[in-house]
Design a protein around this motif. Structure first.
Motif, PDB file in Angstrom:
ATOM      1  N   GLU A  31       0.832  -1.208   0.000  1.00 45.18           N
ATOM      2  CA  GLU A  31       0.000   0.000   0.000  1.00 45.18           C
ATOM      3  C   GLU A  31       0.866   1.257   0.000  1.00 45.18           C
ATOM      4  OE1 GLU A  31      -3.507   2.206   2.634  1.00 45.18           O
ATOM      5  OE2 GLU A  31      -2.387   0.547   3.512  1.00 45.18           O
ATOM      6  N   LEU A  32       1.885   1.289   0.833  1.00 47.12           N
ATOM      7  CA  LEU A  32       2.782   2.446   0.892  1.00 47.12           C
ATOM      8  C   LEU A  32       3.469   2.662  -0.450  1.00 47.12           C
ATOM      9  CD1 LEU A  32       4.629   4.250   3.254  1.00 47.12           C
ATOM     10  CD2 LEU A  32       6.262   2.766   2.152  1.00 47.12           C
ATOM     11  N   LEU A  33       3.986   1.589  -1.041  1.00 47.84           N
ATOM     12  CA  LEU A  33       4.656   1.715  -2.342  1.00 47.84           C
ATOM     13  C   LEU A  33       3.691   2.209  -3.412  1.00 47.84           C
ATOM     14  CD1 LEU A  33       6.824  -1.523  -2.265  1.00 47.84           C
ATOM     15  CD2 LEU A  33       7.600   0.839  -1.906  1.00 47.84           C
ATOM     16  N   ARG A  34       2.454   1.750  -3.355  1.00 47.55           N
ATOM     17  CA  ARG A  34       1.462   2.157  -4.363  1.00 47.55           C
ATOM     18  C   ARG A  34       1.087   3.626  -4.221  1.00 47.55           C
ATOM     19  NH1 ARG A  34      -1.147   4.306  -7.412  1.00 47.55           N
ATOM     20  NH2 ARG A  34      -2.978   3.619  -8.558  1.00 47.55           N
ATOM     21  N   VAL A  35       0.800   4.059  -2.991  1.00 48.84           N
ATOM     22  CA  VAL A  35       0.338   5.441  -2.809  1.00 48.84           C
ATOM     23  C   VAL A  35       1.470   6.456  -2.893  1.00 48.84           C
ATOM     24  CG1 VAL A  35      -1.687   4.700  -1.503  1.00 48.84           C
ATOM     25  CG2 VAL A  35       0.374   5.456  -0.266  1.00 48.84           C
ATOM     26  N   VAL A  51      -0.940  13.695  -6.372  1.00 44.00           N
ATOM     27  CA  VAL A  51      -2.269  13.147  -6.127  1.00 44.00           C
ATOM     28  C   VAL A  51      -2.265  12.314  -4.849  1.00 44.00           C
ATOM     29  CG1 VAL A  51      -3.999  11.541  -7.052  1.00 44.00           C
ATOM     30  CG2 VAL A  51      -2.744  13.054  -8.598  1.00 44.00           C
ATOM     31  N   THR A  52      -3.289  12.496  -4.011  1.00 43.91           N
ATOM     32  CA  THR A  52      -3.487  11.632  -2.852  1.00 43.91           C
ATOM     33  C   THR A  52      -4.320  10.452  -3.332  1.00 43.91           C
ATOM     34  OG1 THR A  52      -3.482  13.558  -1.397  1.00 43.91           O
ATOM     35  CG2 THR A  52      -4.354  11.494  -0.484  1.00 43.91           C
ATOM     36  N   VAL A  53      -3.741   9.250  -3.270  1.00 39.85           N
ATOM     37  CA  VAL A  53      -4.390   8.057  -3.814  1.00 39.85           C
ATOM     38  C   VAL A  53      -5.111   7.306  -2.686  1.00 39.85           C
ATOM     39  CG1 VAL A  53      -4.033   5.896  -5.061  1.00 39.85           C
ATOM     40  CG2 VAL A  53      -2.546   7.861  -5.538  1.00 39.85           C
ATOM     41  N   PRO A  54      -6.452   7.292  -2.694  1.00 36.48           N
ATOM     42  CA  PRO A  54      -7.191   6.572  -1.661  1.00 36.48           C
ATOM     43  C   PRO A  54      -7.485   5.123  -2.058  1.00 36.48           C
ATOM     44  CG  PRO A  54      -8.734   7.795  -3.000  1.00 36.48           C
ATOM     45  CD  PRO A  54      -7.346   8.063  -3.567  1.00 36.48           C
ATOM     46  N   GLY A  55      -7.997   4.353  -1.089  1.00 37.84           N
ATOM     47  CA  GLY A  55      -8.569   3.037  -1.384  1.00 37.84           C
ATOM     48  C   GLY A  55      -7.589   1.945  -1.765  1.00 37.84           C
ATOM     49  N   LYS A  56      -6.356   2.014  -1.263  1.00 32.77           N
ATOM     50  CA  LYS A  56      -5.355   1.017  -1.672  1.00 32.77           C
ATOM     51  C   LYS A  56      -4.902   0.115  -0.519  1.00 32.77           C
ATOM     52  CE  LYS A  56      -5.499   2.490  -5.826  1.00 32.77           C
ATOM     53  NZ  LYS A  56      -6.193   1.683  -6.825  1.00 32.77           N
ATOM     54  N   GLY A 112     -10.935  13.938   3.425  1.00 39.43           N
ATOM     55  CA  GLY A 112     -12.108  13.104   3.622  1.00 39.43           C
ATOM     56  C   GLY A 112     -12.051  11.798   2.843  1.00 39.43           C
ATOM     57  N   LEU A 113     -10.832  11.312   2.598  1.00 39.68           N
ATOM     58  CA  LEU A 113     -10.648  10.067   1.840  1.00 39.68           C
ATOM     59  C   LEU A 113     -10.328   8.916   2.786  1.00 39.68           C
ATOM     60  CD1 LEU A 113      -8.432  11.573  -1.008  1.00 39.68           C
ATOM     61  CD2 LEU A 113     -10.875  11.075  -1.104  1.00 39.68           C
ATOM     62  N   SER A 114     -10.379   7.699   2.253  1.00 45.01           N
ATOM     63  CA  SER A 114     -10.168   6.498   3.068  1.00 45.01           C
ATOM     64  C   SER A 114      -9.158   5.558   2.431  1.00 45.01           C
ATOM     65  CB  SER A 114     -11.509   5.767   3.231  1.00 45.01           C
ATOM     66  OG  SER A 114     -11.322   4.499   3.812  1.00 45.01           O
ATOM     67  N   ARG A 115      -8.504   4.764   3.267  1.00 44.78           N
ATOM     68  CA  ARG A 115      -7.621   3.708   2.776  1.00 44.78           C
ATOM     69  C   ARG A 115      -8.435   2.547   2.206  1.00 44.78           C
ATOM     70  NH1 ARG A 115      -4.365   1.718   7.509  1.00 44.78           N
ATOM     71  NH2 ARG A 115      -3.418   0.432   5.906  1.00 44.78           N
ATOM     72  N   GLU A 116      -9.695   2.432   2.607  1.00 51.39           N
ATOM     73  CA  GLU A 116     -10.565   1.345   2.137  1.00 51.39           C
ATOM     74  C   GLU A 116     -11.051   1.646   0.726  1.00 51.39           C
ATOM     75  OE1 GLU A 116     -11.070  -1.264   4.161  1.00 51.39           O
ATOM     76  OE2 GLU A 116     -10.082  -0.335   5.875  1.00 51.39           O
ATOM     77  N   ARG A 117     -11.396   0.580  -0.006  1.00 46.99           N
ATOM     78  CA  ARG A 117     -11.954   0.770  -1.363  1.00 46.99           C
ATOM     79  C   ARG A 117     -13.351   1.309  -1.303  1.00 46.99           C
ATOM     80  NH1 ARG A 117      -9.265  -3.641  -5.347  1.00 46.99           N
ATOM     81  NH2 ARG A 117      -7.382  -3.642  -4.227  1.00 46.99           N
TER      82      ARG A 117
END
Length: 117
Positions: A31-35, A51-56, A112-117
């Protein structure tokens, strides 16, 4: 930067361990490598474009391919594969992992984003 002596993906494909000579191994969650992918898609072409990448939270590593003698390309199971992870980037990320991860979590919360999909 010296090449790592080992890159090892865990059996569950959720972590990558990178070992440099004379240094304790760095273990990176997928997840860290992806975001924090060094790709233009994530980093943009300036800090303002990042870009802040959520859901990963559940992303996994599908494959790792060498790029010359200085980097690898990681393909994630969400099909993101444009980041070139140099040895320098792994080394820097290893030393700054906690700070960068907290900054990412703070950005998610602020937007207001989440780590969840």
């Amino acid at each position: 930067m010296t090449s790592p002596t080992e890159l090892r993906v865990s059996k569950d494909r959720r972590t990558l361990t990178v070992t440099f000579p004379g240094h304790a191994p760095f273990t990176f969650p997928a997840e860290l490598l992806r975001v924090l992918s060094p790709s233009a898609e994530v980093q943009g072409h300036s800090p303002e474009q990042r870009v802040t990448v959520p859901g990963k939270k559940d992303v996994a590593i599908m494959k790792i391919e060498p790029v010359g003698h200085y980097a690898v390309r990681i393909t994630f199971d969400d099909m993101h594969d444009t980041g070139i992870f140099t040895w320098d980037y792994f080394h820097t990320l290893g030393h700054e992992q906690d700070t960068r991860w907290q900054s990412y979590l703070d950005e998610l919360a602020a937007k207001g984003l989440s780590r969840e999909r």
